[in-house]
Scaffold this motif. Structure first.
Motif, short mmCIF file in Angstrom:
data_model
loop_
_atom_site.label_atom_id
_atom_site.label_comp_id
_atom_site.label_asym_id
_atom_site.label_seq_id
_atom_site.Cartn_x
_atom_site.Cartn_y
_atom_site.Cartn_z
N ILE A 9 0.84 -1.19 0.00
CA ILE A 9 0.00 0.00 0.00
C ILE A 9 0.88 1.25 0.00
CG2 ILE A 9 -1.60 1.39 1.40
CD1 ILE A 9 -2.81 -1.26 2.38
N ASN A 10 1.90 1.25 0.86
CA ASN A 10 2.79 2.41 0.95
C ASN A 10 3.58 2.61 -0.34
OD1 ASN A 10 2.00 3.01 3.58
ND2 ASN A 10 3.53 1.67 4.47
N PHE A 11 4.04 1.51 -0.95
CA PHE A 11 4.76 1.61 -2.21
C PHE A 11 3.89 2.22 -3.30
CE2 PHE A 11 5.53 -0.28 -6.40
CZ PHE A 11 6.80 0.21 -6.65
N LEU A 12 2.64 1.74 -3.39
CA LEU A 12 1.73 2.27 -4.41
C LEU A 12 1.40 3.73 -4.16
CD1 LEU A 12 -0.64 -0.81 -4.84
CD2 LEU A 12 1.03 0.05 -6.50
N ALA A 13 1.31 4.13 -2.89
CA ALA A 13 1.03 5.54 -2.58
C ALA A 13 2.20 6.42 -3.02
CB ALA A 13 0.77 5.70 -1.09
N ARG A 14 3.42 5.97 -2.74
CA ARG A 14 4.60 6.75 -3.16
C ARG A 14 4.70 6.82 -4.68
NH1 ARG A 14 6.83 3.90 1.13
NH2 ARG A 14 7.73 2.36 -0.27
N LYS A 15 4.43 5.69 -5.34
CA LYS A 15 4.51 5.66 -6.80
C LYS A 15 3.44 6.55 -7.42
CE LYS A 15 4.66 2.68 -10.80
NZ LYS A 15 4.45 1.35 -11.36
N SER A 16 2.26 6.57 -6.82
CA SER A 16 1.16 7.40 -7.31
C SER A 16 1.54 8.87 -7.28
CB SER A 16 -0.08 7.16 -6.45
OG SER A 16 -1.11 8.04 -6.79
N LYS A 17 2.20 9.30 -6.21
CA LYS A 17 2.61 10.70 -6.09
C LYS A 17 3.74 11.03 -7.06
CE LYS A 17 1.27 11.31 -1.31
NZ LYS A 17 1.73 11.54 0.07
N ALA A 18 4.64 10.07 -7.26
CA ALA A 18 5.83 10.33 -8.07
C ALA A 18 5.55 10.29 -9.56
CB ALA A 18 6.93 9.34 -7.72
N GLY A 20 2.50 8.29 -11.03
CA GLY A 20 1.16 7.84 -11.41
C GLY A 20 1.07 6.33 -11.45
N LEU A 21 -0.15 5.84 -11.46
CA LEU A 21 -0.39 4.39 -11.45
C LEU A 21 -1.14 3.96 -12.70
CD1 LEU A 21 -1.67 3.93 -7.78
CD2 LEU A 21 0.62 3.47 -8.64
N SER A 22 -0.89 2.72 -13.10
CA SER A 22 -1.65 2.14 -14.21
C SER A 22 -3.03 1.75 -13.67
CB SER A 22 -0.93 0.91 -14.77
OG SER A 22 -0.93 -0.14 -13.82
N ALA A 23 -3.91 1.37 -14.55
CA ALA A 23 -5.27 0.98 -14.14
C ALA A 23 -5.23 -0.24 -13.23
CB ALA A 23 -6.13 0.70 -15.37
N GLU A 24 -4.36 -1.20 -13.54
CA GLU A 24 -4.23 -2.40 -12.70
C GLU A 24 -3.74 -2.05 -11.30
OE1 GLU A 24 -1.66 -5.43 -14.22
OE2 GLU A 24 -3.07 -6.03 -15.77
N GLU A 25 -2.73 -1.18 -11.24
CA GLU A 25 -2.17 -0.79 -9.95
C GLU A 25 -3.19 0.02 -9.15
OE1 GLU A 25 2.59 -0.46 -10.89
OE2 GLU A 25 1.28 1.21 -11.47
N ALA A 27 -6.46 -0.35 -9.27
CA ALA A 27 -7.43 -1.32 -8.76
C ALA A 27 -6.84 -2.09 -7.58
CB ALA A 27 -7.84 -2.27 -9.87
N GLU A 28 -5.57 -2.46 -7.68
CA GLU A 28 -4.91 -3.18 -6.58
C GLU A 28 -4.84 -2.30 -5.33
OE1 GLU A 28 -0.62 -5.26 -5.46
OE2 GLU A 28 -0.80 -4.08 -7.30
N GLN A 29 -4.49 -1.03 -5.53
CA GLN A 29 -4.41 -0.10 -4.41
C GLN A 29 -5.77 0.05 -3.73
OE1 GLN A 29 -3.82 4.06 -5.40
NE2 GLN A 29 -2.46 4.33 -3.65
N ALA A 31 -8.28 -2.11 -3.70
CA ALA A 31 -8.62 -3.36 -3.00
C ALA A 31 -7.83 -3.48 -1.70
CB ALA A 31 -8.34 -4.55 -3.90
N LEU A 32 -6.55 -3.14 -1.72
CA LEU A 32 -5.72 -3.22 -0.53
C LEU A 32 -6.18 -2.23 0.54
CD1 LEU A 32 -2.17 -3.65 -2.07
CD2 LEU A 32 -3.40 -5.32 -0.70
N ARG A 33 -6.56 -1.03 0.11
CA ARG A 33 -7.05 -0.04 1.07
C ARG A 33 -8.35 -0.49 1.72
NH1 ARG A 33 -6.06 5.80 -1.93
NH2 ARG A 33 -3.85 5.95 -1.44
N LYS A 34 -9.25 -1.07 0.94
CA LYS A 34 -10.51 -1.57 1.50
C LYS A 34 -10.25 -2.69 2.50
CE LYS A 34 -13.54 -0.21 -2.26
NZ LYS A 34 -14.41 -0.63 -3.34
N GLU A 35 -9.31 -3.58 2.18
CA GLU A 35 -8.96 -4.67 3.09
C GLU A 35 -8.35 -4.12 4.38
OE1 GLU A 35 -6.06 -8.59 3.23
OE2 GLU A 35 -6.49 -7.66 1.30
#
Length: 68
Positions: A9-18, A20-25, A27-29, A31-35
């Motif tokens: 979750i933390n990796f995806l958040a950092r990547k999103s800020k730096a 951006g994320l693909s559509a797959e990432e 969706a993964e982010q 799902a992980l946040r909801k969990e």
């Protein structure tokens, strides 16, 4: 929740800020946040189920759920 999922979750958040994320990432982010939120709520509910308030007169009262 497993530490590896929290790290992801933390990796995806950092990547999103730096960059951006693909559509797959994205969706993964999501799902992980909801969990994570579900896990946090279950943990907090367990803690509050075993919590008592001690009144000034010495009596103990179990914490009740707030009516909605």
């Amino acid at each position: 929740m497993e530490q590896s999922k929290i790290d992801r979750i933390n990796f995806l958040a950092r990547k999103s800020k730096a960059e951006g994320l693909s559509a797959e990432e994205k969706a993964e982010q999501d799902a992980l946040r909801k969990e994570y939120i579900a896990s946090f709520r279950a943990s907090m509910t367990g803690i509050l189920d075993n919590t008592y308030i001690q009144r000034p007169d010495g009596t103990k009262e179990k914490v009740q759920k707030k009516d909605q």
